[in-house]
Write an enzyme that holds these catalytic residues in place. Sequence first.
Site, PDB file in Angstrom:
ATOM      1  CG  ASP A  56      42.523 -55.524  54.980  1.00  0.00           C
ATOM      2  OD1 ASP A  56      41.595 -55.677  54.158  1.00  0.00           O
ATOM      3  OD2 ASP A  56      42.329 -55.549  56.215  1.00  0.00           O
ATOM      4  CG  ASP A 113      39.062 -54.268  57.282  1.00  0.00           C
ATOM      5  OD1 ASP A 113      39.379 -55.345  56.754  1.00  0.00           O
ATOM      6  OD2 ASP A 113      38.968 -54.129  58.516  1.00  0.00           O
ATOM      7  CG  ASP A 114      37.174 -57.638  55.010  1.00  0.00           C
ATOM      8  OD1 ASP A 114      38.388 -57.777  55.215  1.00  0.00           O
ATOM      9  OD2 ASP A 114      36.305 -58.169  55.734  1.00  0.00           O
ATOM     10  CB  CYS A 136      42.652 -57.827  59.096  1.00  0.00           C
ATOM     11  SG  CYS A 136      40.966 -57.648  58.449  1.00  0.00           S
TER      12      CYS A 136
END
Length: 497
Positions: A316, A48-49, A81
């Site tokens: 993502d 994530d990120d 996201c």
Amino acid sequence: MAITHRRLLAATVVAALSLLAVWTPARGAEPAPAPAATAPNIIFVLTDDLAWNLVQYLPQVRQLQNEGVTFTNYTVTDSLCCPSRSSILTGKLPHNTGVFTNGGADGGFAVFKGRGNENRTFATALQGKGYRTAFLGKYLNGYLPADTQGGALPYVPPGWSEWYVAGNGYPEYNYDLNENHTVVHYGSAPADYLTNVLSRKGKDFIQRSAAAGTPFLLEVSTFAPHSPFTPANQDLDDFPGLTAPRTAAYDRLPSDPPSWLAGNGPLTAQEKSTLDTNFRKRAQSVQAVDRLIGNLRAQLTASGVADNTYVVFSSDNGFHMGEYRLTGGKQTAFDTDVRVPLVVAGPGAVPGLRRDEIVQNVDLAPTFQRIGAAEVAVDVDGRSLLGLTRGDPASNWRTGALIEHHGPNQAADDPDAQDRRNGSPTTYEALRTATYTYVEYSNGEREYYDRTVDPHQLDNLAAGLPAARLAALHTALVAYVGCHSHSACWTAGHVPA
């Protein structure tokens, strides 16, 4: 007039299709792999990120690069996201999933589910081919572990044999998991650190699935390195003195910046210090992700299935930290945010290969489905990457990626809410090719960066482009935003050079 108010003009679309006419294979012309004696397994680790600048701190990912294929021009459909994850699950662009944001009328779990997307994912396709499937970690924004969605038990989406998913797992401690319809609370003990919990559950799933002789798909979707950037206890002292990269774009505005960006002054000393601290915490937090990858691969070996398993690593979306006078954030069309890692290792993948074709997150679902010899529907926008991983020539591959974003994103309850200083663009659509990035905003503003001479995207050339060039780019963008099938989107993906 902005593109969002005229994207579907019939005459424009007709012009686009005639301008961009290329040979377009039907979905059936994309060869399906012959069924293997034992269907290959798939491990998909989605972070994530995680931006490209963190890969250097991930030795397991670098080892995957040595053993498999790195896609150097892999981009997401939106650097946010929920829309990105929606495209990953379905193989569809945001305008076809209906998910453009993390919540509200145009995004989030409710919209994804409400439009029937959950019934048409790579999980449902592979489960239909006899795969045991498991999802661990972060699903979609707005999903709550205890929510029953009108049923008797906490909700588990279709397609997943096993389900261990959190809602607010960002702090890594004190969270709930929906564990196969039962809500389980985890506290603040070191053993409760979420990334480590996912690692243990992933290993257990691999062991049980391999022992049963069943092909399996495991997605492990970490919350790391998303803010608040919480490392595991053992990593709290790593990388002393590490600072955020000072690239050519650090603390600089591009020429002729769009209005959402133009008012930002130089970063303050305190902002720079915070960026440095947070970058160091991000590097620390992905150490647990790296160990997770190592643990899963070790279990594959111990279970005797490593040679028949694809291991895929990605993110993502990216993350800017100081570039363009923005503090930590995402959602822009700059490469810091939309270009992210994709590494694929497994049967037939050429070790150490780098592929520079324009690939996107919509390509993951059809890739996973082709691995499992599952059919890919004609309304899936992406295309399997299996041939590229084997080193096959790219036959008439797409030349442009589409990025779609709705903004500004300032909802108070959104973990990705950003203000002007973080970077909160107005609604835009963009084309990204191997050589340029072209952006149209809903207020009529445009950006054009020639990345062959300006890789850090600091010289906005849009105002100086010839009228004919702007018209061709606009026409191509309208056609891409208006596509609603694999054939149409594949054609629209062949954009002007």
